[in-house]
Write a protein that holds these residues in place. Structure first.
Motif, mmCIF file in Angstrom:
data_model
loop_
_atom_site.group_PDB
_atom_site.id
_atom_site.type_symbol
_atom_site.label_atom_id
_atom_site.label_comp_id
_atom_site.label_asym_id
_atom_site.label_seq_id
_atom_site.Cartn_x
_atom_site.Cartn_y
_atom_site.Cartn_z
ATOM 1 N N ASN A 1 5.615 -5.165 -10.880
ATOM 2 C CA ASN A 1 6.928 -4.572 -11.151
ATOM 3 C C ASN A 1 6.833 -3.571 -12.282
ATOM 4 N N VAL A 2 6.205 -4.018 -13.375
ATOM 5 C CA VAL A 2 6.074 -3.159 -14.550
ATOM 6 C C VAL A 2 5.175 -1.973 -14.235
ATOM 7 N N LEU A 3 4.066 -2.253 -13.545
ATOM 8 C CA LEU A 3 3.084 -1.209 -13.270
ATOM 9 C C LEU A 3 3.690 -0.092 -12.419
ATOM 10 N N TRP A 4 4.431 -0.502 -11.398
ATOM 11 C CA TRP A 4 4.997 0.505 -10.485
ATOM 12 C C TRP A 4 6.051 1.339 -11.187
ATOM 13 N N PHE A 5 6.895 0.647 -11.945
ATOM 14 C CA PHE A 5 7.900 1.344 -12.749
ATOM 15 C C PHE A 5 7.208 2.352 -13.671
ATOM 16 N N GLY B 1 -5.166 -4.726 -5.824
ATOM 17 C CA GLY B 1 -6.064 -4.281 -4.765
ATOM 18 C C GLY B 1 -5.534 -3.041 -4.073
ATOM 19 N N SER B 2 -4.272 -3.107 -3.621
ATOM 20 C CA SER B 2 -3.691 -1.961 -2.914
ATOM 21 C C SER B 2 -3.650 -0.733 -3.809
ATOM 22 N N GLY B 3 -3.299 -0.944 -5.081
ATOM 23 C CA GLY B 3 -3.230 0.170 -6.012
ATOM 24 C C GLY B 3 -4.582 0.824 -6.199
ATOM 25 N N SER B 4 -5.642 -0.004 -6.271
ATOM 26 C CA SER B 4 -6.952 0.611 -6.481
ATOM 27 C C SER B 4 -7.452 1.278 -5.204
ATOM 28 N N PHE B 5 -7.039 0.754 -4.041
ATOM 29 C CA PHE B 5 -7.424 1.459 -2.805
ATOM 30 C C PHE B 5 -6.708 2.808 -2.735
ATOM 31 N N ALA B 6 -5.429 2.830 -3.164
ATOM 32 C CA ALA B 6 -4.688 4.095 -3.202
ATOM 33 C C ALA B 6 -5.382 5.084 -4.140
ATOM 34 N N MET B 7 -5.819 4.559 -5.297
ATOM 35 C CA MET B 7 -6.497 5.394 -6.282
ATOM 36 C C MET B 7 -7.833 5.898 -5.739
ATOM 37 N N LEU B 8 -8.587 4.978 -5.105
ATOM 38 C CA LEU B 8 -9.879 5.373 -4.542
ATOM 39 C C LEU B 8 -9.680 6.468 -3.506
ATOM 40 N N ASN B 9 -8.645 6.322 -2.681
ATOM 41 C CA ASN B 9 -8.377 7.322 -1.655
ATOM 42 C C ASN B 9 -8.101 8.688 -2.281
ATOM 43 N N LEU C 1 0.840 -1.203 0.000
ATOM 44 C CA LEU C 1 0.000 0.000 0.000
ATOM 45 C C LEU C 1 0.877 1.256 0.000
ATOM 46 N N ILE C 2 1.943 1.235 0.801
ATOM 47 C CA ILE C 2 2.836 2.405 0.840
ATOM 48 C C ILE C 2 3.422 2.656 -0.557
ATOM 49 N N GLY C 3 3.947 1.608 -1.174
ATOM 50 C CA GLY C 3 4.540 1.763 -2.502
ATOM 51 C C GLY C 3 3.546 2.306 -3.509
ATOM 52 N N LEU C 4 2.321 1.773 -3.468
ATOM 53 C CA LEU C 4 1.357 2.165 -4.491
ATOM 54 C C LEU C 4 0.726 3.520 -4.207
ATOM 55 N N VAL C 5 0.575 3.875 -2.923
ATOM 56 C CA VAL C 5 0.078 5.221 -2.634
ATOM 57 C C VAL C 5 1.089 6.248 -3.121
ATOM 58 N N VAL C 6 2.385 5.951 -2.946
ATOM 59 C CA VAL C 6 3.425 6.849 -3.471
ATOM 60 C C VAL C 6 3.265 6.980 -4.985
ATOM 61 N N GLY C 7 3.134 5.852 -5.677
ATOM 62 C CA GLY C 7 2.987 5.882 -7.135
ATOM 63 C C GLY C 7 1.782 6.694 -7.572
ATOM 64 N N VAL C 8 0.626 6.427 -6.935
ATOM 65 C CA VAL C 8 -0.601 7.128 -7.337
ATOM 66 C C VAL C 8 -0.512 8.604 -7.011
ATOM 67 N N THR C 9 0.047 8.943 -5.843
ATOM 68 C CA THR C 9 0.176 10.359 -5.477
ATOM 69 C C THR C 9 1.075 11.088 -6.470
ATOM 70 N N MET C 10 2.154 10.406 -6.912
ATOM 71 C CA MET C 10 3.042 11.026 -7.901
ATOM 72 C C MET C 10 2.322 11.239 -9.228
ATOM 73 N N LEU C 11 1.574 10.219 -9.657
ATOM 74 C CA LEU C 11 0.822 10.353 -10.915
ATOM 75 C C LEU C 11 -0.156 11.516 -10.830
ATOM 76 N N GLU C 12 -0.815 11.622 -9.690
ATOM 77 C CA GLU C 12 -1.826 12.655 -9.493
ATOM 78 C C GLU C 12 -1.145 14.036 -9.489
#
Lengths: 164, 209
Positions: free
Chosen positions: B3-7, A88-96, A41-52
């Motif tokens: 891996n790919v998605l996060w990158f 799942g974690s990525g979509s929860f990050a996105m939903l948030n 979740l931490i990794g993906l929230v970082v990713g989504v926040t950066m994209l946003e």
């Protein structure tokens, strides 16, 4: 919602269950599962926040808005729809992110919640279950499951529109 | 896949911020995101533990068995390759019940057990049979009484009605499941026919050729 809680507790008492012990054991399980999703979740929230922050989501919804307007699906929800079947974690990050941006009780916020709540991480489930028995062929699993996901997402927008 | 998605997320956001001139916003976003994730986990923890506790009571008090008994005729009809009393079918019922109650941690091991039992009696072990496919589709749908993670996220985001989504979620997930099951049945009939025809003509061709 309280009806469900009272119902469960009454049923538990009637069946002479050790109510509080069961509750505590289950709550502990809840903590364990949160603990296990925390790193991803931490990794993906970082990713989504950066994209946003980079303006990517607004660009995408801008590009897609003509198509989305034509079929009545909010462009703001497209990134979530693409993310949901994969992680799942990525979509929860996105939903948030969506809930923060548009408000949890707005139309977009509600529709996004229903979308995330009524579909599953399809590709993950397919990988885990077929992987567990060493099957590489999935035959028509993916088309049927993706069709189900798309239905769920369209229904999510539709039901929120009708019911609120 | 992740891996790919996060990158991709990181590279795309970098390129996109160059394009939109938001490179400064991006550098603070990474740190802010990590921070936000922990706040989110803490904010969600209470509600998620509440529901996993309630659902454990439901499980211990035998509500699970009642649900499984109600579901088993339906599931048997959907997966006709296995007997009602087979180990495979019992694991299937337990898995679906755990999913409905939102016991994710219990559902996955039960699902894997069900797949293993089903694979044992699979006539063509190189590919899943129609019952196995239907079972996986049931697991890619998300029919559950309380979508507790979503409710927890909504509560954390300051919603005044975190459970206002219950009925739409029930309707949408059930509709999605119905479409998934119907599609699977249609596709299975079609691929079954094709295989039957393939066997016949294939055999004849071999003999004639």
């Amino acid at each position: 919602m309280p009806v469900i809680m009272v119902g469960i507790v009454l049923f538990g008492i009637w069946r002479k269950t050790a109510l509080f012990d069961s509750f505590a054991a289950g709550a502990k399980e809840g903590l364990v599962s949160l603990w296990s999703i925390a790193p991803s979740l931490i990794g993906l929230v970082v990713g989504v926040t950066m994209l946003e922050a980079s303006g990517f989501f607004s660009l995408v919804s801008e590009w897609l808005s003509p198509i989305c307007q034509w079929c009545g699906f909010p462009a703001e929800l497209v990134p979530l729809g693409l993310m949901r079947p994969v992680t799942g974690s990525g979509s929860f990050a996105m939903l948030n992110t969506i809930l923060e941006q548009y408000g949890a009780d707005s139309f977009i916020g509600k529709a996004a919640s229903v979308m995330a709540g009524s579909t599953e991480t399809t590709f993950y489930a397919v990988t885990v279950y077929y992987g567990a028995v060493g099957l590489k062929k999935t035959r028509y699993t993916i088309p049927a499951a993706v069709l189900a996901d798309m239905t769920g997402m369209l229904l999510a927008v539709g039901t929120v529109r009708w019911l609120s | 896949m992740l891996n790919v998605l996060w990158f991709g997320m990181i590279i795309v956001s970098f390129l996109c911020s160059l394009l939109t001139g938001r490179i400064e916003a991006l550098s603070s976003a990474a740190a802010a995101g990590a921070d936000k994730a922990i706040q989110l986990l803490i904010a969600m923890a209470g509600v998620m533990c509440l529901w996993s506790g309630m659902m454990r009571i439901a499980q211990q008090s035998g509500l699970t068995k009642i649900i499984a008994r109600v579901l088993s005729p339906v599931l048997c009809r959907l997966m006709p390759d296995y007997d009602r009393d087979s180990k495979a079918m019992q694991a299937v019922c337990a898995n679906v019940t755990a999913n409905i109650l939102g016991l994710g941690n219990a559902a996955t091991p039960l699902g894997i057990l069900a797949m293993k039992e089903m694979q044992k009696e699979n006539l063509h072990p190189a590919q899943p049979n129609r019952s196995m496919i239907l079972f996986v589709i049931l697991n890619t749908a998300s029919v559950q009484i309380i979508p507790s993670t979503i409710a927890a996220l909504r509560q954390a985001a300051g919603s005044t009605q975190p459970y206002a989504i219950l009925v739409p979620v029930w309707l949408s997930s059930f509709g999605a499941l119905a479409v998934g099951v119907t599609a699977a049945m249609c596709l299975s009939r079609r691929s079954g026919k094709q295989r039957a025809i393939g066997h016949k003509t294939g055999g004849r061709l071999l003999r004639n050729g």
